[in-house]
Design an enzyme around this catalytic site. Structure first.
Site, PDB file in Angstrom:
ATOM      1  N   LYS A 106       0.865  -1.274  -0.035  1.00  0.00           N
ATOM      2  CA  LYS A 106       0.002  -0.034   0.052  1.00  0.00           C
ATOM      3  C   LYS A 106       0.881   1.029  -0.060  1.00  0.00           C
ATOM      4  CE  LYS A 106      -4.134  -1.995   2.326  1.00  0.00           C
ATOM      5  NZ  LYS A 106      -3.711  -3.318   2.841  1.00  0.00           N
ATOM      6  N   PHE A 107       1.682   1.434  -0.936  1.00  0.00           N
ATOM      7  CA  PHE A 107       2.410   2.769  -1.093  1.00  0.00           C
ATOM      8  C   PHE A 107       1.578   3.645  -1.274  1.00  0.00           C
ATOM      9  CE2 PHE A 107       5.119  -0.733  -3.097  1.00  0.00           C
ATOM     10  CZ  PHE A 107       6.501  -0.497  -2.535  1.00  0.00           C
ATOM     11  N   ALA A 108       2.178   4.850  -0.738  1.00  0.00           N
ATOM     12  CA  ALA A 108       1.044   6.249  -0.623  1.00  0.00           C
ATOM     13  C   ALA A 108       1.901   7.491  -0.675  1.00  0.00           C
ATOM     14  CB  ALA A 108       0.423   6.052   0.498  1.00  0.00           C
TER      15      ALA A 108
HETATM   16  O1  S5P Z   1      -9.542  -2.576   1.693  1.00  0.00           O
HETATM   17  C1  S5P Z   1      -8.829  -3.431   1.753  1.00  0.00           C
HETATM   18  C2  S5P Z   1      -7.559  -3.588   1.315  1.00  0.00           C
HETATM   19  C3  S5P Z   1      -6.820  -4.673   1.585  1.00  0.00           C
HETATM   20  S1  S5P Z   1      -5.319  -4.868   0.823  1.00  0.00           S
HETATM   21  N1  S5P Z   1      -9.189  -4.208   2.880  1.00  0.00           N
HETATM   22  C4  S5P Z   1      -8.282  -5.301   3.518  1.00  0.00           C
HETATM   23  O2  S5P Z   1      -8.653  -5.834   4.496  1.00  0.00           O
HETATM   24  N2  S5P Z   1      -7.203  -5.584   2.940  1.00  0.00           N
HETATM   25  C5  S5P Z   1      -6.040  -6.525   3.365  1.00  0.00           C
HETATM   26  O3  S5P Z   1      -6.844  -8.121   3.232  1.00  0.00           O
HETATM   27  C6  S5P Z   1      -5.718  -6.403   4.845  1.00  0.00           C
HETATM   28  O4  S5P Z   1      -4.347  -5.620   4.760  1.00  0.00           O
HETATM   29  C7  S5P Z   1      -5.581  -7.653   5.127  1.00  0.00           C
HETATM   30  O5  S5P Z   1      -4.193  -8.342   4.703  1.00  0.00           O
HETATM   31  C8  S5P Z   1      -6.512  -8.514   4.352  1.00  0.00           C
HETATM   32  C9  S5P Z   1      -8.039  -8.987   4.954  1.00  0.00           C
HETATM   33  O6  S5P Z   1      -7.626  -9.922   5.872  1.00  0.00           O
HETATM   34  P1  S5P Z   1      -8.913 -10.776   6.846  1.00  0.00           P
HETATM   35  O7  S5P Z   1      -7.971 -11.486   7.938  1.00  0.00           O
HETATM   36  O8  S5P Z   1      -9.660  -9.515   7.382  1.00  0.00           O
HETATM   37  O9  S5P Z   1      -9.427 -11.635   5.715  1.00  0.00           O
END
Ligand code: S5P
Length: 263
Positions: free
Chosen positions: A93-95
């Site tokens: 997630k570069f920003a």
């Molecule tokens: O909008 C987002 C984008 C990302 S990349 N919402 C997210 O949850 N993620 C990532 O997806 C978050 O950083 C985590 O690694 C994963 C979701 O994990 P979970 O355990 O909730 O399924």
């Protein structure tokens, strides 16, 4: 409208090496599941990745949460990549501005561009972020996803912001291969294609108490037209049998895709 095309048929829509490889891999391995492996030790990470490996197309990492990250981790990760045939997505997630992200991508202790097939960036800073990352990643055959939407409650990535992310991607099609989003963002068109990956996927719970919001694989793939489900704690959470859960999500994601093709 969700794409009626098979993953394999979409390979030709992309010039980007990582996108082409990923779509081919999904087609032959028959899985649209990405595992989001957010654990904090090498041992746990490598054990879980080895168990889930046969069922996933893409392993999503957050290497900066590992307390014992080292070069050996990367070597072992690459071995698992070859053993199980999955690709690697560092969810960095570069920003920042182009010049800074260029260094963050290739330098420091993680040297992400050396081992991650795909990474992602917030479109927030403007086109320079993509140009900076592209300078490093394109020659290496890497691909970038833009975070056009987020799964968390109250996300500001909506409306005009999401639309601007799509426009940004269109200006960098050689390197931007798709989006993190909850749904397909463009209408079906033979001339353009983006791979949509959706996090916030779970079969058993609807929230995590910290703003995460879960939807089912069916909802994401069939109803919203996304291409890849990203599942984390639903697979490796407490009391879970990783292989059993990975298979369960793999099956649910693939079934929803087959239904989409047949609809
Ligand atoms: O909008 C987002 C984008 C990302 S990349 N919402 C997210 O949850 N993620 C990532 O997806 C978050 O950083 C985590 O690694 C994963 C979701 O994990 P979970 O355990 O909730 O399924």
């Amino acid at each position: 409208m969700a794409s009626k095309k098979k993953y394999g048929e979409r390979v030709e829509n992309f010039s980007n090496k990582a996108a082409r490889e990923l779509l081919s891999l999904i087609e032959h391995k028959k899985t649209n599941l990405s595992l989001a492996l957010d654990v904090t030790t090498k041992r746990e990470f490598l054990e879980i990745a080895d168990k889930a490996g046969p069922y996933i197309c893409l392993l999503k990492t957050h290497v900066d949460i590992l307390v014992d990250f080292d070069q050996d981790f990367i070597e072992q990760l690459k071995e698992l990549r070859t053993k199980h045939e999955f690709m690697i997505f560092e969810d960095r997630k570069f920003a920042d501005i182009g010049n800074t992200v260029k260094h963050q991508y290739s330098k420091g202790i993680y040297k992400i561009s050396e081992w991650a097939d795909i990474t992602n960036a917030h479109p927030l800073p403007g086109d320079g972020i993509v140009s900076g990352l592209k300078e490093v990643g394109l020659v290496l055959g890497r691909g970038l996803l833009l975070l056009a939407e987020m799964s968390s409650k109250g996300s500001l990535a909506t409306g005009a912001y999401t639309e601007a992310a799509v426009e940004m991607a269109r200006r960098h099609k050689d390197f931007v291969v798709g989006f993190i989003a909850g749904r397909k963002l463009i209408s079906d068109d033979d001339k353009e294609d983006f791979i949509v990956m959706s996090p916030g996927v779970g079969l058993d719970v609807s929230t995590d108490g910290l703003g995460q919001q879960y939807r089912t694989p069916r909802n994401v793939i069939l109803e919203s037209g996304s291409d890849i489900i990203i599942v984390g704690r639903g697979i490796y959470g407490s009391d879970k049998d990783v292989a059993v859960e990975a298979q369960r999500y793999r099956d649910a994601g693939w079934k929803a895709y087959l239904e989409r093709l047949a609809n």
